[in-house]
Write a protein that holds these residues in place. Sequence first.
Motif, PDB file in Angstrom:
ATOM      1  N   ILE A  42       0.840  -1.201   0.000  1.00 51.62           N
ATOM      2  CA  ILE A  42       0.000   0.000   0.000  1.00 51.62           C
ATOM      3  C   ILE A  42       0.874   1.250   0.000  1.00 51.62           C
ATOM      4  O   ILE A  42       0.638   2.203  -0.749  1.00 51.62           O
ATOM      5  CB  ILE A  42      -0.948  -0.010   1.217  1.00 51.62           C
ATOM      6  CG1 ILE A  42      -2.001  -1.108   1.050  1.00 51.62           C
ATOM      7  CG2 ILE A  42      -1.613   1.351   1.406  1.00 51.62           C
ATOM      8  CD1 ILE A  42      -2.864  -1.333   2.269  1.00 51.62           C
ATOM      9  N   ALA A  43       1.922   1.236   0.833  1.00 48.20           N
ATOM     10  CA  ALA A  43       2.856   2.361   0.880  1.00 48.20           C
ATOM     11  C   ALA A  43       3.590   2.506  -0.450  1.00 48.20           C
ATOM     12  O   ALA A  43       3.763   3.621  -0.969  1.00 48.20           O
ATOM     13  CB  ALA A  43       3.853   2.162   2.012  1.00 48.20           C
ATOM     14  N   ALA A 103      12.363   7.772   4.600  1.00 48.72           N
ATOM     15  CA  ALA A 103      11.255   8.019   5.527  1.00 48.72           C
ATOM     16  C   ALA A 103      10.902   6.751   6.282  1.00 48.72           C
ATOM     17  O   ALA A 103      11.163   5.638   5.816  1.00 48.72           O
ATOM     18  CB  ALA A 103      10.027   8.523   4.760  1.00 48.72           C
ATOM     19  N   TYR A 104      10.279   6.957   7.453  1.00 50.80           N
ATOM     20  CA  TYR A 104       9.776   5.832   8.241  1.00 50.80           C
ATOM     21  C   TYR A 104       8.313   5.594   7.902  1.00 50.80           C
ATOM     22  O   TYR A 104       7.442   6.422   8.205  1.00 50.80           O
ATOM     23  CB  TYR A 104       9.880   6.129   9.734  1.00 50.80           C
ATOM     24  CG  TYR A 104      11.298   6.230  10.262  1.00 50.80           C
ATOM     25  CD1 TYR A 104      12.032   5.091  10.577  1.00 50.80           C
ATOM     26  CD2 TYR A 104      11.894   7.479  10.471  1.00 50.80           C
ATOM     27  CE1 TYR A 104      13.324   5.189  11.080  1.00 50.80           C
ATOM     28  CE2 TYR A 104      13.182   7.585  10.977  1.00 50.80           C
ATOM     29  CZ  TYR A 104      13.895   6.439  11.280  1.00 50.80           C
ATOM     30  OH  TYR A 104      15.170   6.527  11.773  1.00 50.80           O
ATOM     31  N   ALA A 105       8.034   4.473   7.277  1.00 48.47           N
ATOM     32  CA  ALA A 105       6.657   4.032   7.103  1.00 48.47           C
ATOM     33  C   ALA A 105       6.302   3.185   8.331  1.00 48.47           C
ATOM     34  O   ALA A 105       6.820   3.439   9.421  1.00 48.47           O
ATOM     35  CB  ALA A 105       6.509   3.266   5.798  1.00 48.47           C
ATOM     36  N   VAL A 115      -0.630  -7.014  13.200  1.00 47.09           N
ATOM     37  CA  VAL A 115      -1.891  -7.572  12.721  1.00 47.09           C
ATOM     38  C   VAL A 115      -1.965  -7.537  11.204  1.00 47.09           C
ATOM     39  O   VAL A 115      -2.465  -8.475  10.575  1.00 47.09           O
ATOM     40  CB  VAL A 115      -3.084  -6.808  13.345  1.00 47.09           C
ATOM     41  CG1 VAL A 115      -4.404  -7.221  12.690  1.00 47.09           C
ATOM     42  CG2 VAL A 115      -3.137  -7.058  14.850  1.00 47.09           C
ATOM     43  N   ASN A 116      -1.469  -6.456  10.581  1.00 48.79           N
ATOM     44  CA  ASN A 116      -1.598  -6.355   9.125  1.00 48.79           C
ATOM     45  C   ASN A 116      -0.890  -7.492   8.410  1.00 48.79           C
ATOM     46  O   ASN A 116      -1.375  -8.012   7.408  1.00 48.79           O
ATOM     47  CB  ASN A 116      -1.114  -4.995   8.615  1.00 48.79           C
ATOM     48  CG  ASN A 116       0.278  -4.636   9.080  1.00 48.79           C
ATOM     49  OD1 ASN A 116       1.252  -5.328   8.796  1.00 48.79           O
ATOM     50  ND2 ASN A 116       0.395  -3.529   9.804  1.00 48.79           N
ATOM     51  N   ALA A 117       0.268  -7.909   8.915  1.00 49.19           N
ATOM     52  CA  ALA A 117       0.989  -9.022   8.290  1.00 49.19           C
ATOM     53  C   ALA A 117       0.314 -10.357   8.583  1.00 49.19           C
ATOM     54  O   ALA A 117       0.228 -11.232   7.716  1.00 49.19           O
ATOM     55  CB  ALA A 117       2.434  -9.053   8.778  1.00 49.19           C
ATOM     56  N   GLN A 141      -3.600   4.144   6.977  1.00 47.98           N
ATOM     57  CA  GLN A 141      -4.291   2.940   6.522  1.00 47.98           C
ATOM     58  C   GLN A 141      -4.207   1.829   7.556  1.00 47.98           C
ATOM     59  O   GLN A 141      -5.178   1.086   7.764  1.00 47.98           O
ATOM     60  CB  GLN A 141      -3.705   2.475   5.186  1.00 47.98           C
ATOM     61  CG  GLN A 141      -4.002   3.412   4.029  1.00 47.98           C
ATOM     62  CD  GLN A 141      -5.485   3.633   3.827  1.00 47.98           C
ATOM     63  OE1 GLN A 141      -6.239   2.689   3.609  1.00 47.98           O
ATOM     64  NE2 GLN A 141      -5.918   4.873   3.919  1.00 47.98           N
ATOM     65  N   ASN A 142      -3.072   1.697   8.206  1.00 47.39           N
ATOM     66  CA  ASN A 142      -2.935   0.692   9.261  1.00 47.39           C
ATOM     67  C   ASN A 142      -3.965   0.903  10.356  1.00 47.39           C
ATOM     68  O   ASN A 142      -4.603  -0.034  10.831  1.00 47.39           O
ATOM     69  CB  ASN A 142      -1.533   0.753   9.876  1.00 47.39           C
ATOM     70  CG  ASN A 142      -0.605  -0.303   9.294  1.00 47.39           C
ATOM     71  OD1 ASN A 142      -1.037  -1.211   8.603  1.00 47.39           O
ATOM     72  ND2 ASN A 142       0.670  -0.183   9.581  1.00 47.39           N
TER      73      ASN A 142
END
Length: 340
Positions: free
Chosen positions: A57-58, A156-158, A226-228, A285-286
């Motif tokens: 998504i990023a 950048a830090y995502a 959780v997303n993973a 989004q997370n």
Amino acid sequence: MVNNLASLFTPVLLKRLTGFAACLGLLSASLVSQAAEITPTTLRLAHVVNTEDTYHIAAARFQELVSEKTNGAVTVDIYPNASLGDERTLLEGMQIGTVDMGVITNGPVANFVDEFSVFELPFLFPSHEAAYSVLDGEVGQEILDKLEGVNLKGLAYAERGFRNITNSRNAINTPADLDGLRLRVIENEVYVDTFRTLGANAVPMAWTEALTALQQGTIDGQENPVNAIHAFNLAETQDYLTMTRHIYAPAIFIMSLPKWSGLQEEAQVAVLEAAQEASTYAREQNAVMEAEQLAELGEAGMEINESPDIEAFQAAVTPVYEKYGQQFGDYLPRIQEALQ
């Protein structure tokens, strides 16, 4: 006809209209010139997860933003699913210029610059907002800049997010429940020591290998946000999810320093801005998706413990701070002070 139309305008008005038309012409020429300043370039961006994951998504948002900011002069090709290698391989490829850039988990990055491991200390960040304040602040930028010393460029830090434990053996509520659990962890010494201190049999391995090991039952569990867990359908092999939120894991937009240095200044500005904006988007989004993902994991059969004994876990990892507290120079005390 033309003469009749011209007669409707006073000389002053005609002069103003002519000037306005000239300005429009200059503006148009300027825009064309600005677009022409950036040499057409394609960036190959790789990551190791699937297209349902936050990393993708990023990456996709970055792809859109770069195109917008460069009027299509810079394009981004995305390579998901570890198609160009695991995260260590991607980082090594960036160092020598065979991979342009990637979205990479913080843990493997720490194998190249030790200071990134400070973010991996367990229970360091009490909330997402606390993590953002440090990562986007002075300490985060200083550590990001250290990548240039190993021929990489930090942009950048995502976000990967707060990590939680899943397993196929038993429910987990306290550290005692981890005793002997064969748990895959990131190939990073802080992760390994954290879970061995907690009593688990920590097994460091690349994520691509971990998926096979989970399916074959050679390991009992793993830890991830959780997303993973949702993106990789871990409910198929894992019966229990414990929301320990033990480590906040950034993901990092990283570029090959040789590739970065070869970009024109205008392209560098566009790429940097796009990475920062895409990282913010991924964080948003997370936050939006986590509740829905947890509900779907529960529906898929996972037993979810949303309130384990966090105080017991925090007390158990004290030796990790004793071991690593001085390893990162003044970064840990500076972070702790910033979080007060």
